[in-house]
Motif scaffolding. Structure first.
Motif, short mmCIF file in Angstrom:
data_model
loop_
_atom_site.label_atom_id
_atom_site.label_comp_id
_atom_site.label_asym_id
_atom_site.label_seq_id
_atom_site.Cartn_x
_atom_site.Cartn_y
_atom_site.Cartn_z
N GLN A 156 -15.07 1.81 7.65
CA GLN A 156 -13.77 1.55 7.02
C GLN A 156 -13.66 2.38 5.29
O GLN A 156 -14.63 1.99 4.85
N THR A 157 -12.76 3.01 5.17
CA THR A 157 -12.52 3.39 3.65
C THR A 157 -12.22 2.49 2.90
O THR A 157 -11.30 1.51 3.57
N ASP B 297 -9.52 2.56 1.07
CA ASP B 297 -7.92 2.53 1.46
C ASP B 297 -7.69 2.01 2.42
O ASP B 297 -6.48 0.92 2.42
N GLN B 298 -8.23 1.89 3.54
CA GLN B 298 -8.00 1.10 4.76
C GLN B 298 -8.17 -0.37 4.52
O GLN B 298 -7.23 -1.03 5.13
N SER C 296 -5.34 -1.39 2.36
CA SER C 296 -3.72 -1.32 2.95
C SER C 296 -4.08 -2.60 4.25
O SER C 296 -2.93 -3.50 4.28
N ALA C 297 -5.10 -2.69 4.84
CA ALA C 297 -5.06 -3.83 5.98
C ALA C 297 -4.93 -5.25 5.41
O ALA C 297 -4.38 -5.93 5.97
N ILE D 219 -3.45 -6.04 2.59
CA ILE D 219 -2.36 -6.30 2.12
C ILE D 219 -1.31 -6.64 3.39
O ILE D 219 -0.53 -7.53 3.30
N GLN D 220 -1.16 -5.60 4.46
CA GLN D 220 -0.41 -6.09 5.58
C GLN D 220 -0.45 -7.39 6.27
O GLN D 220 0.17 -7.91 6.68
N ALA E 48 -2.58 -6.21 -5.98
CA ALA E 48 -3.01 -7.03 -5.01
C ALA E 48 -4.30 -7.63 -5.44
O ALA E 48 -4.93 -8.15 -4.89
N ARG F 162 4.28 -6.10 0.28
CA ARG F 162 3.84 -7.41 0.15
C ARG F 162 4.77 -8.73 0.55
O ARG F 162 4.38 -9.53 1.01
N ALA G 34 4.76 -8.99 4.20
CA ALA G 34 3.50 -9.57 4.69
C ALA G 34 3.45 -11.00 4.29
O ALA G 34 3.20 -11.97 5.25
N ARG H 181 -7.11 -4.63 15.49
CA ARG H 181 -6.74 -3.63 14.48
C ARG H 181 -8.06 -2.46 14.41
O ARG H 181 -7.72 -1.59 14.20
N ALA I 264 -4.17 2.77 9.07
CA ALA I 264 -4.06 1.72 7.95
C ALA I 264 -3.35 2.27 6.96
O ALA I 264 -2.39 1.64 6.14
N GLU I 265 -3.38 3.54 6.63
CA GLU I 265 -3.06 4.27 5.39
C GLU I 265 -1.55 4.80 5.36
O GLU I 265 -1.10 5.19 4.56
N PHE J 129 3.11 -0.37 10.04
CA PHE J 129 2.75 -1.62 9.34
C PHE J 129 2.24 -2.64 10.69
O PHE J 129 2.57 -2.81 11.74
N ILE J 130 0.94 -3.28 10.58
CA ILE J 130 0.14 -3.74 11.45
C ILE J 130 -0.17 -5.29 11.14
O ILE J 130 -0.52 -5.35 10.22
N ARG J 131 0.24 -5.97 12.16
CA ARG J 131 0.00 -7.44 11.71
C ARG J 131 -0.61 -8.16 12.98
O ARG J 131 -0.12 -8.08 14.00
#
Ligand code: B12
Ligand SMILES: Nc1nc2c(ncn2[C@@H]2O[C@H](COP(=O)(O)OP(=O)(O)OP(=O)(O)O)[C@@H](O)[C@H]2O)c(=O)[nH]1
Ligand SMILES: [Mg+2]
Lengths: 133, 314
Positions: A43-44, A46-47, A50-51, A53-54, A85, B13, B16, B94, B101-102, B107-109
């Motif tokens: 994983q970077t 950034d990834q 983002s994950a 946060i989602q 965050a 946010r 989410a 995931r 992701a970026e 948007f994945i949940r």
């Protein structure tokens, strides 16, 4: 009936392919009753952010055995700040020399677990330090 | 600012957080959902179900990529089981979707079932609604994938995709009762493996046994290799075709009627039960009834009738 469930992201940043520790930790967290979002290998930063946060996690636990912790982990901290965050707590584990730990903590990593740390010890730390929001 | 307002403003946010409040069943989430409701109803909802390991997540990843190429915004809700022993869960869908992701258009949940049966979590419909309100053009829902009695997804999605793998002939026989009815499309994934043609043929044969009225939708059987992105464009084309058919045939009205009825029933059931049972428990009446049942002096049937009469009489 409503109760906050603790949500944790467990992942492995960078090119490091050692995933035994991360999987053991993910299972220990599940057995402690947490919801673990396992994002797997490579994983970077950034990834990861983002994950996180989602998924609205309370904390991120990263596993690094490759030696790249001093660059990858502070980068994750920085990105969390950039995305407003920083309330998401970052901690980590893996092969990390004692001497690097103070620097990581100064960069915002809340705790560092090295080989030999028991899963009980880690779960207890999470329970004592992470309050689901 | 309230969460709903921030969500409509594009705040990730906030979205989410509301999803979490919904999942944790916080009373405040109901008000937010009320606010958002008039902004929903635009997204195309796709359900993806099928046995564990069939390649659902890998396929969802590829479908997401295909819709992104068309410039559409995509939401994904991926459900995994909660451990009945510990209440915890490892949500791993995931892993297959990390490349998105970026991408701000995705948007994945991940959601855990938290004891809910039927392949979805209690919160799934509402979480999908939040994604709809966020402006997602497509919302893909991956069910737990136990394979059987996953009927909930049909009540939620516009188009339901059943993912199978080669060599499932016998299994198809075993589970056909449920599975044939729920699929609008069938996919034999891992077509790189032996037996894909045979499985597709068997599926087609079983579908033949259903009678289709003129103009009715006959579920197609497709082959994909999700891992190497083979057959995905065609699959997406077929899903869109099904969506168009729903709209043009007017079938969509029937579907929405069923979907809304089911949503309303679920909500009413949940709230009524919480309200009435909560009252009975708090007033001490519950322990009275239970004691009565133990000594057989009170039967539960009349206890329920009495409570209903008290609570529902004008
Ligand atoms: C097993 C192993 C492998 C296996 C990995 C299998 C797998 N899928 O995981 C294989 C053989 C594939 C492998 C390969 C390599 N390895 Co190797 N490997 C090891 C070894 C011997 C054990 C690691 C392990 O699994 N431990 C068991 C687990 C449970 O422990 P753990 O991960 O440390 O986790 C514990 C804690 O650290 C902590 N923790 C870990 N993660 C997390 C996360 C969170 C959130 C928390 C809270 C806690 C936590 O809690 C756990 C429980 O106590 C270590 C040496 C060692 N003693 O650590 C070398 C080691 C990690 N490997 C090393 C190297 C160099 C390699 C290779 C580059 C070798 C090569 N030249 O090819 C490759 C690279 C592979 C890759 N793609 O990254 C070096 C790394 C050097 C460094 N950091 O500077 C080590 C340290 C060996 C050494 N002394 O040189 N390796
Ligand atoms: N050979 C082959 N393997 C595939 C194909 N598609 C997916 N896989 C692999 O099948 C495994 C399971 O894939 P997933 O996408 O996680 O399957 P899933 O149905 O989502 O699994 P669960 O969510 O655990 O039920 C992975 O190792 C994939 O790489 C394919 O077309 N061919
Ligand atoms: Mg999956």
């Amino acid at each position: 009936m409503s109760e906050r469930k603790l949500r944790i992201l467990v992942g492995k940043p960078g090119l490091d392919g050692h995933d035994r520790g991360a999987k053991i930790i993910a299972r220990a967290f599940r057995d402690a009753g947490f919801e673990v979002i396992y994002t797997g290998l490579h994983q970077t930063p950034d990834q990861i952010v983002s994950a996180a946060i989602q998924e609205d996690v309370d904390c991120i636990g990263l596993s690094i055995l490759s030696g790249a912790h001093n660059t990858l982990l502070p980068r994750v901290c920085q990105l969390l700040k950039e995305k407003k965050a920083e309330d998401i707590i970052l901690f980590c584990g893996g092969v990390i020399p004692e001497d690097d730990i103070p620097g990581l903590k100064a960069a915002g990593i809340k705790e560092v677990f090295t080989p030999g740390a028991s899963t009980d010890q880690i779960v207890t730390w999470v329970k004592n330090n992470i309050i689901p929001r | 600012m309230a969460l709903a307002e921030r969500i409509l403003d594009g705040d990730i946010r906030a979205a989410a957080r509301l999803m979490r409040n919904i999942d944790d069943n916080l009373p405040s989430s109901r008000g937010e959902l009320q606010e958002l409701y008039s902004h929903t109803g635009r997204a195309f909802l796709i359900g993806v179900t099928g046995p564990p390991g069939a390649g659902k997540s890998t396929l969802v990843d590829q479908i997401t990529a295909a819709y992104r190429k068309q410039g559409k915004r995509v939401g994904v809700v991926a459900i995994d089981p909660t451990s009945p022993f510990t209440g915890g869960a490892i949500l791993g869908d995931r892993i297959r979707m990390n490349r998105h992701a970026e991408d701000e258009g995705v948007f994945i949940r991940s959601l855990a079932t938290r004891g809910h049966m039927g392949g979805l979590s209690r919160s799934t419909a509402d979480v999908a609604n939040v994604m709809d309100a966020m402006g997602m053009d497509v919302v893909i829902i991956e069910t737990v994938g136990v394979g059987q009695d996953e009927v909930d997804i049909v009540r939620l999605a516009h188009t339901t995709l059943v993912v199978m793998v080669p060599g499932m002939g016998d299994d198809i026989q075993a589970i056909k009762a449920g599975i044939l009815e729920i699929g609008d499309l069938f996919v034999v994934n891992k077509a790189d493996r032996d037996g894909a043609d045979k499985t597709a043929r068997e599926l087609n044969l079983m579908l033949e046994m259903n009678r289709y009225a003129p103009g009715a939708w006959r579920p197609p059987v497709l082959r994909t290799e999700a891992q190497r992105n083979v057959g995905v464009e065609e699959l997406v084309g077929k899903m869109d075709e099904h969506h168009r058919w729903l709209l043009e045939s007017g079938e969509i009205n029937q579907l929405l009627q069923e979907k809304n009825t089911s949503l309303f029933q679920t909500l009413l059931k949940e709230r009524l039960f919480a309200e009435v049972y909560g009252g009975v428990a708090r007033s001490g009446k519950l322990s009275e009834i239970l004691e009565g049942m133990l000594s057989r002096e009170q039967d539960p049937y009349s206890a329920v009738e009495q409570i209903l009469a008290e609570r529902l009489s004008p």
